[in-house]
Design an enzyme around this catalytic site. Structure first.
Site, short mmCIF file in Angstrom:
data_model
loop_
_atom_site.label_atom_id
_atom_site.label_comp_id
_atom_site.label_asym_id
_atom_site.label_seq_id
_atom_site.Cartn_x
_atom_site.Cartn_y
_atom_site.Cartn_z
N CYS A 160 0.80 -1.23 0.00
CA CYS A 160 0.00 0.00 0.00
C CYS A 160 0.83 1.28 0.00
O CYS A 160 0.50 2.24 -0.71
CB CYS A 160 -0.98 0.00 1.16
N ASP A 214 -8.10 4.40 -2.72
CA ASP A 214 -7.48 3.24 -2.06
C ASP A 214 -6.88 2.35 -3.14
O ASP A 214 -7.44 1.32 -3.50
CB ASP A 214 -8.54 2.50 -1.25
N HIS A 231 -2.12 1.00 6.93
CA HIS A 231 -2.62 1.03 5.56
C HIS A 231 -2.65 2.47 5.07
O HIS A 231 -3.19 3.36 5.74
CB HIS A 231 -4.01 0.42 5.47
#
Length: 284
Positions: free
Chosen positions: A81, A135, A118
């Site tokens: 991520c 995202d 994250h």
């Protein structure tokens, strides 16, 4: 007097924008519009895979823009991520978007607080007053941004998501992203609207890539996501999920690893890395 560095910039000036856009296959307008944001998000998510090869091999995961470009753009590799979010943020900056980093806590329906490991982006477009969650580094979508608004729902080619706001401590609201799975909503991760900088993400990435309790240092994990299917490779378990909730699963042999990574996950690893990964699969 010493000046305090308050920069939240994304080093967009270091990005080879043409090479990045070619990598993800984006041919749309180069302007900070909502349409461009949606197109960039979908192109990035469906083109650059998720993988933790460096972490599982005990190698350094570099987060500076030149290293990210070399690996994810020119090297035909993927990342986790932090790598995805930083690369995407640099592209957004070059387009002229207002992008702010936030930390997420992955929950996956567990109902417990996990470390904030994250990386997410909250983004505004020049032609739209709403705030959007980008995202791009989770590995399983969403294909396009989801509005940060209580009750907002989005469906992209059958993949469904929902945003929820919950009251938190000290008056700080918690935002929860849910994904529709097997006929029910599963909370995927939660975040608060506290801005973070690239320097803040260095700490989270170090934990993810080096701490013995991090799942990313224990076994190989890779993902590709598209409109029609979501592939995951967890050590030797290869699973394919469809938007309707159905899935298929098979085990791969260590000898298949290079082919599966290259052909199914679009990850090109060098021979030495593949040999070490196969040794790890054989000893698992």
């Amino acid at each position: 007097m010493m000046q305090t560095d308050r920069s939240h910039g994304w080093d967009g000036e270091l990005l080879d924008l043409d090479a990045y856009l070619a990598r993800i296959g984006y041919e749309g307008e180069r302007a900070p519009t909502l349409g461009a944001l949606r197109g960039l998000h979908r192109a990035h998510v469906t083109s650059i895979p998720f993988e933790n090869i460096a972490a599982v091999l005990g190698e350094q995961v570099a987060l500076d823009l030149p290293a990210l470009q070399e690996k994810l753009v020119h090297g035909r590799r993927g990342g986790y991520c932090y790598e995805h979010a930083l690369l995407f943020a640099a592209a957004l900056e070059r387009f002229g978007f207002e992008a702010t980093g936030v930390n997420g806590r992955v929950t996956l329906g567990a109902g417990k607080a996990n470390p904030p490991t994250h990386a997410l982006l909250a983004v505004r477009a020049a032609d739209d007053e709403r705030l959007w969650l980008c995202d791009v580094g989770f590995g399983s979508g969403p294909l396009e941004p989801v509005e940060i608004r209580d009750g907002a729902e989005a469906e992209f080619d059958g993949w469904r998501f929902r945003m929820e706001r919950r009251a938190g401590v000290f008056g700080v609201d918690e935002w929860w992203l849910h994904q529709r799975k097997e006929g029910r909503w599963e909370d995927r991760h939660t975040f608060v609207m506290t801005p973070v900088s690239p320097k803040d993400w260095l700490m989270g990435s170090h934990y993810v890539a080096t701490h013995p309790r991090s799942p990313f240092v224990r076994r190989l994990y890779a993902q590709t996501f598209g409109a029609a299917r979501h592939h995951t490779l967890d050590a030797t378990t290869w699973t394919t999920y469809l938007p309707d909730g159905s899935s298929t699963e098979r085990k791969i042999e260590a000898a298949e690893l290079g082919r599966v990574l290259a052909e199914e996950f679009r990850i090109v690893a060098d021979a030495a890395s593949l040999a070490r990964l196969r040794d790890g699969l054989d000893s698992a």
